[in-house]
Each structure stands twice: as structure tokens, then as C-alpha cells.
Design a protein around this motif. Structure first.
Motif, PDB file in Angstrom:
ATOM      1  N   LYS A  65      42.076  52.746  47.504  1.00 31.78           N
ATOM      2  CA  LYS A  65      41.980  52.420  46.073  1.00 31.78           C
ATOM      3  C   LYS A  65      42.812  53.386  45.236  1.00 31.78           C
ATOM      4  CE  LYS A  65      37.328  50.603  46.541  1.00 31.78           C
ATOM      5  NZ  LYS A  65      35.930  50.979  46.534  1.00 31.78           N
ATOM      6  N   ALA A 116      54.434  45.633  42.587  1.00 30.90           N
ATOM      7  CA  ALA A 116      53.268  45.167  43.353  1.00 30.90           C
ATOM      8  C   ALA A 116      52.426  46.318  43.895  1.00 30.90           C
ATOM      9  CB  ALA A 116      53.731  44.277  44.501  1.00 30.90           C
ATOM     10  N   PHE A 140      48.447  38.354  42.538  1.00 34.68           N
ATOM     11  CA  PHE A 140      47.701  38.404  43.794  1.00 34.68           C
ATOM     12  C   PHE A 140      47.472  39.858  44.241  1.00 34.68           C
ATOM     13  CE2 PHE A 140      48.063  38.827  48.491  1.00 34.68           C
ATOM     14  CZ  PHE A 140      46.786  38.391  48.804  1.00 34.68           C
ATOM     15  N   PHE A 141      48.562  40.631  44.329  1.00 29.47           N
ATOM     16  CA  PHE A 141      48.400  42.009  44.828  1.00 29.47           C
ATOM     17  C   PHE A 141      47.577  42.857  43.861  1.00 29.47           C
ATOM     18  CE2 PHE A 141      52.106  40.745  47.444  1.00 29.47           C
ATOM     19  CZ  PHE A 141      51.529  40.973  48.683  1.00 29.47           C
ATOM     20  N   SER A 147      45.153  41.785  41.930  1.00 30.18           N
ATOM     21  CA  SER A 147      43.743  41.404  42.087  1.00 30.18           C
ATOM     22  C   SER A 147      43.155  41.964  43.381  1.00 30.18           C
ATOM     23  CB  SER A 147      43.583  39.891  42.030  1.00 30.18           C
ATOM     24  OG  SER A 147      44.291  39.294  43.088  1.00 30.18           O
ATOM     25  N   MET A 148      43.981  42.097  44.411  1.00 29.03           N
ATOM     26  CA  MET A 148      43.495  42.665  45.670  1.00 29.03           C
ATOM     27  C   MET A 148      43.151  44.158  45.499  1.00 29.03           C
ATOM     28  SD  MET A 148      43.265  40.283  47.891  1.00 29.03           S
ATOM     29  CE  MET A 148      42.945  39.127  46.575  1.00 29.03           C
ATOM     30  N   TYR A 149      43.797  44.802  44.522  1.00 24.91           N
ATOM     31  CA  TYR A 149      43.449  46.197  44.216  1.00 24.91           C
ATOM     32  C   TYR A 149      42.233  46.266  43.287  1.00 24.91           C
ATOM     33  CZ  TYR A 149      47.606  48.328  46.326  1.00 24.91           C
ATOM     34  OH  TYR A 149      48.532  48.797  47.213  1.00 24.91           O
ATOM     35  N   GLY A 150      41.737  45.096  42.894  1.00 29.20           N
ATOM     36  CA  GLY A 150      40.531  45.049  42.062  1.00 29.20           C
ATOM     37  C   GLY A 150      40.810  45.116  40.568  1.00 29.20           C
ATOM     38  N   VAL A 151      42.076  44.980  40.169  1.00 29.72           N
ATOM     39  CA  VAL A 151      42.395  44.994  38.740  1.00 29.72           C
ATOM     40  C   VAL A 151      42.063  43.611  38.175  1.00 29.72           C
ATOM     41  CG1 VAL A 151      44.153  45.477  36.990  1.00 29.72           C
ATOM     42  CG2 VAL A 151      44.311  46.551  39.244  1.00 29.72           C
ATOM     43  N   ARG A 152      41.255  43.593  37.128  1.00 31.27           N
ATOM     44  CA  ARG A 152      40.790  42.301  36.599  1.00 31.27           C
ATOM     45  C   ARG A 152      41.538  41.898  35.340  1.00 31.27           C
ATOM     46  NH1 ARG A 152      35.713  40.423  38.397  1.00 31.27           N
ATOM     47  NH2 ARG A 152      35.071  41.593  40.230  1.00 31.27           N
TER      48      ARG A 152
END
Lengths: 250, 425
Positions: free
Chosen positions: A79, A150, A102-103, A105-110
Motif C-alpha cells: 500500500k 499507473a 483500474f490500477f 482502484s486496485m490501490y484502494g483510491v476511491r
């Protein structure tokens, strides 16, 4: 200044070989530094970055990133770090925006933060007109810029870049370096591997020349450049430390 | 959930961008089911009309052989040919035509066939009469002998074994009936009594019933047999695009980045499972719609899904899961597209064969029947048949559904464990 990355007695030997890709390597990178990891082909740069980013398990030693040990808390470390691989790590059939969404959001950024960062990033990279174009229509330089974005959308504390400007035009190179300087300006630690010594000399606050899995010379860039009582170029220093052996890797 | 949603979105976009692949995934199963049902239905309908030409050489001059020929001529599936181009068929010319493959079947009735049957019948009846009525004066020979007369049937080697069995069965049954008739007639003659009631009245009749769990009598159609088999075949073919998708991602730079993301392999896998399950279900509903709405328009029997839609959907869902689990496993272990595609295709064909999609399991050798019982396609096929042909409820379906779910879980567990092992730090 606190430590961002600590590498202690690190060794790596690929299975089936006696060759040590990393040999008892020790290195400390402080917060906010830009470390240039330099070395000839096969010197161990990519192996070292792979260990630091959690892609490979070392045989010996330990790595501590932002106070967390990779062998114990890799999920927590993921993270905090951003990885920009040498290959274009993007989906060719998706647009630039879709890849970044996509990338991110995979890091949890909303959303709406993610959307805002994607749009700002694309604009900073000078690619606003192309944000809805598919990646397979992009030039190499354009792909490199999106490849960088990304890996940094979650505002990582440490960024690992493997040859981020290799094979790109001068314009793209400048945009990428400017963007990285901007990130470094807000305290992001950058670990950057490259063959481009001139770029490393101007961009990195610290350099480490690695060969045969061992650090040959390491220190603040300006100190490393002073040798035998005079200021040398990084290329001269590089050849002095790896030159005789470099041919072996061609 | 947020990460899964975006990963699903990414998979859907990737699928949508490959228009040709997208079309193949949905259109090919539809084309498959229409083609197969059309052919099978035509074959079934035509089989009643098709007459197999049978060459006949009658070397007997008696009445019984004439009766045999008369009876054969009444059989709608056989066309008796005694001469070609105005020339009577002989033993040699008939054999020659069969050997060349020009004709398929040749029957040769031996000389003195009728006399032989009558003589043998007389011998048997006389012997019996002398035993039952000791004082009765019996004419003729009472000594039984074991002589037999050979009716030769020659087949073209290319003819199927089922047609051979049908022809042999029809002739044997016909001759057996004639033998019985001859015996009764001899009795009538000897006893000077009318025994015709014995031959005119049939004591046993056959009627076909279809048994279902809910005791509803259903007449199965070709579509009811075809839809489950070919739907399953199409669903399991999802193994190929899914495994290729996984391998392709592994060989792209994106895989390196994915491995450094704070998201588990299972979450990424789950997004593929969701998307490909959706694909399976769309495939299933497309094939269902074709069977219900399109088939009657093109002259094929429509599929009756009244009261069965939920059951069919549940079976399709679990079958899809089993197929996806297998696809994920292949994609995880395969290193190249060249490994994934042929292995995926071949294994699906093998699973279909041992699962009873092409040949009924009961007709297989015992070992293969045992293997069929551990085939996911067989569990799924039985599930579909339970719903369509046996009107089974969800509780009756539970064992097969549970097996399919277990197969899915085992595959995914192995794939996740393998992924974890190779990514382990």
C-alpha cells in the motif's frame, strides 16, 4: 532524516545456479532521496528491485520499507509503494483513462479522488487529448508516461522505477523527469534504475553503482563524482567501477 | 467489493474490446445447437421413412420361404430386391455386390428350407404326441435329430452394428414366428381341432411410459436430449478463452504490476470468475431462447421449459462454476498460449466423451462407467436430465450440484495455492 528503505545483508541465488545475483548487499535510503541504481546488464539491479517490491524472495537478509519488514508485512508495504516496471504494464485494449482508473482502484483510491488524480495526471503528462484512446494506439513515449502514472495514483511513499525513460523521445523524457521531481518535492522517496548516466547524474540525489550483485560505490551524487581530487562525470566513475567487467555482460 | 467491482469492469471492457472473440463466444454455441439438433432431428424423422435395400436369393421353392419374403416385404424399413435390371440375383452375384459395397445386405434362403422346417416340426410334434397320448397312433418319424438349416445374411463391412442387429433380430423373430405357426398347424392336423385362437390372440402387449419424479408423464424429444449435452459442451468451452485470458495477462507487463498491488490473487481471480460466469449464463439463456422460440420457426420441436426454468438456471450456474474452476486451473498452470489452448480444448472433449455427452454412460465398459461418475460433465448432464426429463426439484438436484460446486472449489483452491506459492515472499 529517517530511513525509507533499509537493506541488510541481502543475498539472492537463483535456483539451479551457483551465481549470486545479489551478494550480501547493504544499503540505506533516506526519506525523500532519489536513489539512482546503476550498473551494467546482469549486475543485479532488476533482481534487487524485484526483491524490494516483493516479487522475489531473497535467500538471506532482510528489507525494511517505511518501518515494515517485507518478509513479515508485504501486504502493508504494497500500500505504501508504487512500482513502475520497465515493461509497459498496461492493458493495450483499454484506454489510458480506463487503465489508470483500474490500477488506481486496485490501490484502494476511491472516487471522486481517483477520477481527479487521473485527470490531473493525464493533463500533467500532456495527454488530455488522448485520455480516451486505447493504449495500443499510443507511441512508446506516451505509454511510458501512462505507465508512470499507473504506479503513483495512490501517492506512494516510495516509488520503484525500472528504466522509466528507456527508449523514449526527449519530450517524453523531460515530462517524466519533471513529474518525478514534483513527486520528490512532496517527500516521496524514489528508487530508480537506469542505464542513462547523464540523466541519473542530474536527477538523482544519491547513486549506487552495482556489479556482480555487490555495491561498488555508493553515496550522494556530488560526493561520488569527486574522485582522485577532481570532479568526474558519472560515466567515468561508472566505467572505473564496472568497466573491465562490463564487456562480460554484452 | 470496490476493488472487485473495478476488476470486473476491467474484465468486461477487455471482453467487449475483442469483438470477434465476443461474437465467437456467444454465436458459436448457438450455431452448434441449431446444427446438431437440425441434423439429429432430420435423422430421427427420416429413419422411419428410410428403406434399407436388402438383396434376397431364395433357393427354396416351398411355402414357408414365400411367407418369410411376404413378411419381410411388409417391413417398412426394408426393401426386398430379388432382381437387378431384370436379372434375378444369384448367390455369387449377390455376394459380389456386397463385397464391392454396392449393396448393403444379402439374405440367402437355402434350398428345401420349407420342407426342412415342416419335417422338423412334424418330428417334434409326433414325438410329443406319442409321449402325451401313448395309445394314439402316430404317423411319421418320431426320432428327433439335431439338423439345422442355415439362412445366410451377408453384410457390407461398412454397415453399422446397430443396423446389423436390427436386420438379424427381425429375421430371427420372423422365422421363429413361422416355426411356431407350423407347429400349431401340425397340431391342428394331428388333433383335427381348430387351434387358430392360439396364434391370433397376443398375450403380451408393450406400451412405453416415461417415469418422472413428480409422476408427470413426459414424452422426451430430441431437443430435450440435445439441449443439455450441447449446452454443457458450450459452457465447458469457456475453459479455452478463460485460460488464454489468464496466460495472456501473465505474459504481459501488467502481471508484474498486478503482483505488486495491494490486492490478493483471489480477488483478481474472483473478477474473472464473475465475468466468465456471466458469459456462461448468457450463453445458456441464448441457447435456451433458441430452443424455445427459434426451433418451432425452423421446423424443429420446441423445448418446453414451463416450470423448469429455475431448475435449469441453477444447473447451468453450477456447471458454469465447474467449467470456470477448470479454466482458472489450466490458465494458472499453463505458461504459454500454446499450452493452454490445445490442452483446454482436448480436455473438454475428453470430459464430454467420458461424461456421456456423446454416448450414453450405460453403454460404456464398466471401467469407463466408473470414470464417468467422477466427470463434472456427467454430474451436470444428469442435473439437466433430472430437470428436463424427470421433472426433479431442487432437493433431488442437490447431490449433483454439490459435486459441481466441490469441483469448482477444489480447482480454485489449487490455483490460488499455486499462485500464492510462486508469488510468496
Amino acid at each position: 532524516m529517517t530511513n525509507s528503505v533499509e537493506i541488510k545483508n541481502l543475498s539472492l541465488k537463483y535456483s539451479g545456479t551457483d551465481f549470486k545475483a545479489i551478494d550480501n548487499l547493504n544499503l540505506t535510503i533516506r526519506k525523500g532521496e532519489v536513489l539512482g541504481l546503476l550498473g551494467p546488464n546482469g549486475a543485479g539491479k532488476t533482481s534487487l528491485i524485484s526483491i524490494l517490491t516483493g516479487l522475489i524472495k531473497p535467500n538471506e537478509g532482510k528489507v525494511i520499507i517505511e518501518g515494515l519488514e517485507t518478509s513479515k508485512n508485504i501486504e502493508g508495504i504494497r500500500k505504501l509503494i508504487g512500482v513502475v516496471p520497465q515493461e509497459y504494464a498496461l492493458y493495450p485494449k483499454l484506454t489510458a483513462k480506463e487503465n489508470l482508473m483500474f490500477f488506481g482502484s486496485m490501490y484502494g483510491v476511491r472516487n471522486p479522488v481517483l477520477k481527479q488524480r487521473v485527470e490531473e495526471g493525464i493533463e500533467q503528462m500532456g495527454l488530455s487529448k488522448f485520455s480516451n484512446k486505447r493504449m495500443d494506439t499510443f507511441s512508446g513515449g506516451m505509454k511510458r508516461r501512462i505507465n508512470l502514472l499507473a504506479g503513483v495514483l495512490h501517492r506512494p511513499q516510495v516509488i520503484f522505477l525500472d528504466e522509466p525513460t528507456v527508449g523514449v523521445d526527449v519530450q517524453s523524457k523531460r515530462v517524466i523527469i519533471e513529474y518525478l521531481n514534483q513527486l520528490n518535492g512532496v517527500g516521496t522517496t524514489i528508487i530508480y534504475s537506469s542505464h542513462l548516466l547523464h540523466e541519473a547524474q542530474t536527477f538523482c540525489s544519491r547513486v549506487a553503482i552495482i556489479d556482480h550483485g555487490v555495491i561498488q560505490i555508493e553515496g550522494p551524487t556530488q560526493e561520488v563524482l569527486i574522485s582522485e581530487g577532481r570532479v568526474k562525470s558519472l560515466e567515468e566513475i561508472f566505467l572505473e567501477n564496472t568497466g573491465k567487467k562490463a564487456k562480460e555482460y554484452v | 467489493m470496490y476493488k472487485i467491482f473495478h476488476a470486473v469492469l476491467k474484465e468486461l471492457r477487455l471482453l467487449r474490446r475483442d469483438l470477434l472473440g465476443f461474437a465467437i463466444i456467444f454465436l458459436m454455441p448457438v450455431v452448434l445447437i441449431i446444427t446438431i439438433t437440425f441434423i439429429q432431428n432430420s435423422v430421427e424423422n427420416n429413419s422411419a421413412r428410410i428403406q434399407l435395400p436388402v438383396l434376397l436369393v431364395n433357393l427354396d421353392e416351398g411355402d414357408l420361404s414365400k411367407k418369410v419374403i411376404e413378411n419381410l416385404e411388409t417391413n417398412n424399413n426394408i426393401k426386398i430386391i430379388s432382381e437387378i435390371d431384370g436379372e434375378a440375383i444369384t448367390e455369387n452375384s449377390g455376394r459380389g455386390l456386397i463385397a464391392k459395397g454396392t449393396q448393403k445386405v444379402l439374405i440367402i434362403i437355402p434350398p428345401e428350407f420349407s420342407d426342412f422346417i415342416q419335417n422338423q416340426t412334424d418330428i417334434h410334434v409326433n414325438r410329443l404326441m406319442s409321449t402325451v397320448v401313448p395309445d394314439m397312433e402316430v404317423e411319421g418319424d418320431t426320432e428327433s435329430n439335431t439338423l439345422t438349416k442355415e439362412v445366410q445374411i451377408h453384410f457390407d463391412p461398412a454397415i453399422s452394428s446397430s443396423i446389423k442387429s436390427n436386420i438379424k433380430g427381425a429375421i430371427e423373430s420372423m422365422i421363429s414366428e413361422l416355426e411356431s405357426k407350423a407347429i400349431y398347424e401340425t397340431f391342428e392336423r394331428e388333433l383335427d381341432a381348430d387351434l387358430s385362437f392360439l396364434t391370433e390372440q397376443k398375450l403380451v402387449v408393450f406400451k412405453e411410459y416415461s417415469v418422472s419424479v413428480n409422476e408427470i408423464d413426459i414424452a422426451p424429444t430430441a431437443v430435450q436430449h440435445n439441449l443439455p449435452a450441447w449446452t454443457l459442451f458450450a459452457i465447458f468451452f469457456i475453459v479455452i478463452p478463460l485460460s488464454i485470458n489468464i496466460v495472456k495477462e501473465k505474459n504481459q507487463g501488467t502481471y508484474v504490476r498486478l503482483k505488486t498491488l495491494p490486492v490478493s490473487s483471489f480477488h483478481l481471480m474472483l473478477s474473472k470468475i464473475i465475468v466468465y460466469l456471466l458469459v456462461c449464463m448468457i450463453q445458456f439463456y441464448l441457447m435456451l431462447m433458441v430452443s424455445v422460440f427459434l426451433f418451432p420457426i425452423i421446423g424443429l420441436p420446441a423445448l418446453d421449459v414451463e416450470g423448469k426454468l429455475i431448475g435449469l438456471t441453477v444447473v447451468a450456474l453450477f456447471s458454469g462454476l465447474a467449467a470456470i474452476g477448470f479454466g482458472v486451473l489450466i490458465g494458472t498452470f499453463a505458461k504459454t498460449h500454446e499450452q493452454a489452448a490445445p490442452f483446454g480444448a482436448t480436455s473438454v472433449v475428453i470430459l464430454a466423451a467420458i461424461g456421456g455427452l456423446w454416448f450414453p454412460v450405460f453403454a460404456m465398459p464398466e471401467t469407463m462407467q466408473m470414470i464417468a461418475k467422477v466427470s463434472p460433465m456427467n454430474w451436470a448432464l444428469e442435473g439437466f436430465y433430472d430437470v428436463l426429463l424427470r421433472s426433479a426439484g431442487l432437493i433431488s438436484l442437490a447431490p449433483n450440484l454439490l459435486l459441481l460446486l466441490t469441483f469448482f472449489i477444489i480447482n480454485i483452491t489449487i490455483a490460488v495455492a499455486y499462485e500464492k506459492k510462486i508469488n510468496q515472499l
